[in-house]
Design an enzyme around this catalytic site. Structure first.
Site, mmCIF file in Angstrom:
data_model
loop_
_atom_site.group_PDB
_atom_site.id
_atom_site.type_symbol
_atom_site.label_atom_id
_atom_site.label_comp_id
_atom_site.label_asym_id
_atom_site.label_seq_id
_atom_site.Cartn_x
_atom_site.Cartn_y
_atom_site.Cartn_z
ATOM 1 N N HIS A 186 -7.485 -4.915 10.123
ATOM 2 C CA HIS A 186 -7.188 -4.760 8.693
ATOM 3 C C HIS A 186 -5.885 -5.473 8.317
ATOM 4 O O HIS A 186 -5.002 -5.685 9.146
ATOM 5 C CB HIS A 186 -7.171 -3.283 8.265
ATOM 6 C CG HIS A 186 -6.027 -2.462 8.759
ATOM 7 N ND1 HIS A 186 -6.153 -1.145 9.117
ATOM 8 C CD2 HIS A 186 -4.715 -2.752 8.945
ATOM 9 C CE1 HIS A 186 -4.983 -0.667 9.493
ATOM 10 N NE2 HIS A 186 -4.099 -1.628 9.401
ATOM 11 N N GLU A 201 -9.788 -2.194 5.250
ATOM 12 C CA GLU A 201 -10.456 -1.911 6.512
ATOM 13 C C GLU A 201 -11.708 -2.788 6.666
ATOM 14 O O GLU A 201 -12.172 -3.388 5.691
ATOM 15 C CB GLU A 201 -10.845 -0.427 6.549
ATOM 16 C CG GLU A 201 -9.654 0.540 6.477
ATOM 17 C CD GLU A 201 -8.882 0.656 7.791
ATOM 18 O OE1 GLU A 201 -8.777 -0.346 8.537
ATOM 19 O OE2 GLU A 201 -8.371 1.755 8.078
ATOM 20 N N ASP A 224 -7.870 -2.729 14.170
ATOM 21 C CA ASP A 224 -9.241 -3.011 13.726
ATOM 22 C C ASP A 224 -9.324 -4.264 12.847
ATOM 23 O O ASP A 224 -10.349 -4.533 12.234
ATOM 24 C CB ASP A 224 -9.834 -1.790 12.999
ATOM 25 C CG ASP A 224 -9.071 -1.431 11.712
ATOM 26 O OD1 ASP A 224 -8.084 -2.128 11.377
ATOM 27 O OD2 ASP A 224 -9.469 -0.454 11.053
ATOM 28 N N ASP A 272 0.821 -1.219 0.000
ATOM 29 C CA ASP A 272 0.000 0.000 0.000
ATOM 30 C C ASP A 272 0.851 1.264 0.000
ATOM 31 O O ASP A 272 2.054 1.224 0.220
ATOM 32 C CB ASP A 272 -0.969 -0.002 1.196
ATOM 33 C CG ASP A 272 -0.316 -0.511 2.493
ATOM 34 O OD1 ASP A 272 0.911 -0.410 2.622
ATOM 35 O OD2 ASP A 272 -1.060 -1.000 3.364
#
Ligand code: PGA
Length: 259
Positions: A138, A143, A136, A67
């Site tokens: 991810h 996400e 979270d 990313d």
């Protein structure tokens, strides 16, 4: 999934590096999927040590990063281009022509993302994908609620991820809210996956990914569907696993060649 619990992040990173070194020695033109963030730093340090002291040769390796922030030029100190240069690339011998990262400055995001997918395929697909995990759940920047078959695309970060990473940005307003990330479908096509997680702040996400139900609300839980996924943890990150003793016991039974 193979759960590998070690006493320290250093020990877990050394074991993960061993997998990568073995992969490169068996297939010198391996294709590696790389991650950024605080988690893989020790892994890169160990790979650099193996390069310097044990002749691990990266000259035929190709890399694709997971990313990059949209809107950050490669020379920005918080761009993942900079991170990779500072933490890994400048210390090993991967030719620059074999290094790929998403272009956060592209003018045509969909076209760039499709070309990135094509480039991975042309290189022969990912042999090993390194992953961290967000608090979270991810992976990459996929996400919660990301499609479990998604491909490389633009994503908006959750407020939780923005808060987790805010410490890296000095000025308010400097932190991008958008990223280009490999999709979960892209990641799942890697032949082997190495996920690393360290610290108590990751324990809940790790337990949900490893022992919880498979759900897009915890994107890392998709790794339960992968044939060859290894999860390297330190003790605090393993703190919420209900079957931690069993995973330790399994590890003790393994012959050295499997580690
Ligand atoms: P971290 O990030 O390594 O900085 O904790 C992990 C991730 O967001 O995937």
């Amino acid at each position: 999934m193979e759960i590998i619990i070690q006493s320290t992040p250093e020990a877990a990173s050394r074991l993960a590096a061993r997998h990568i070194a073995r992969q490169i020695r068996e297939k010198p033109d391996s294709v590696l999927g790389l991650a950024t963030g605080s988690t893989p730093r020790l892994l890169y340090q160990e790979l650099i040590r193996l390069h310097r002291e044990e002749g691990l040769n990266f000259s035929r390796v190709t890399t694709f990063n997971l990313d990059e922030y949209v809107g950050l030029p490669p020379e920005h100190p918080q761009s993942y281009h900079q991170y990779m240069h500072e933490n890994f690339f400048r210390f090993v011998n991967i030719p620059i022509s074999q290094i790929y990262l998403p272009d956060g400055m592209t003018e045509d995001v969909p076209e760039f993302c499709a070309a990135y997918e094509d480039r991975i395929q042309e290189a022969g697909g990912l042999d090993v994908q390194i992953l961290g995990i967000g608090t979270d759940g991810h992976v990459g920047f996929n996400e919660p609620s990301s499609s479990l078959t998604s491909r490389t695309r633009i994503k908006t970060l959750t407020p939780q991820t923005l808060a987790d990473n805010a410490r890296f940005f000095e000025a308010e307003g400097e932190q991008p809210h958008h990223v280009i990330t490999m999709g979960i479908g892209t990641i799942m096509e890697a032949r082997r996956i190495l996920l690393l997680a360290f610290g108590q702040q990751k324990a809940e996400a790790v337990a949900a990914a490893v022992e919880g139900p498979l759900t897009a609300m915890v994107p890392a839980s998709i790794l339960q569907m992968h044939s060859t996924a290894h999860v390297f943890l330190d003790e605090p990150a393993a703190g919420e696993l209900t079957k931690a003793d069993y995973y330790r016991w399994v590890l003790e039974q393994k012959p050295d060649w499997q580690l």
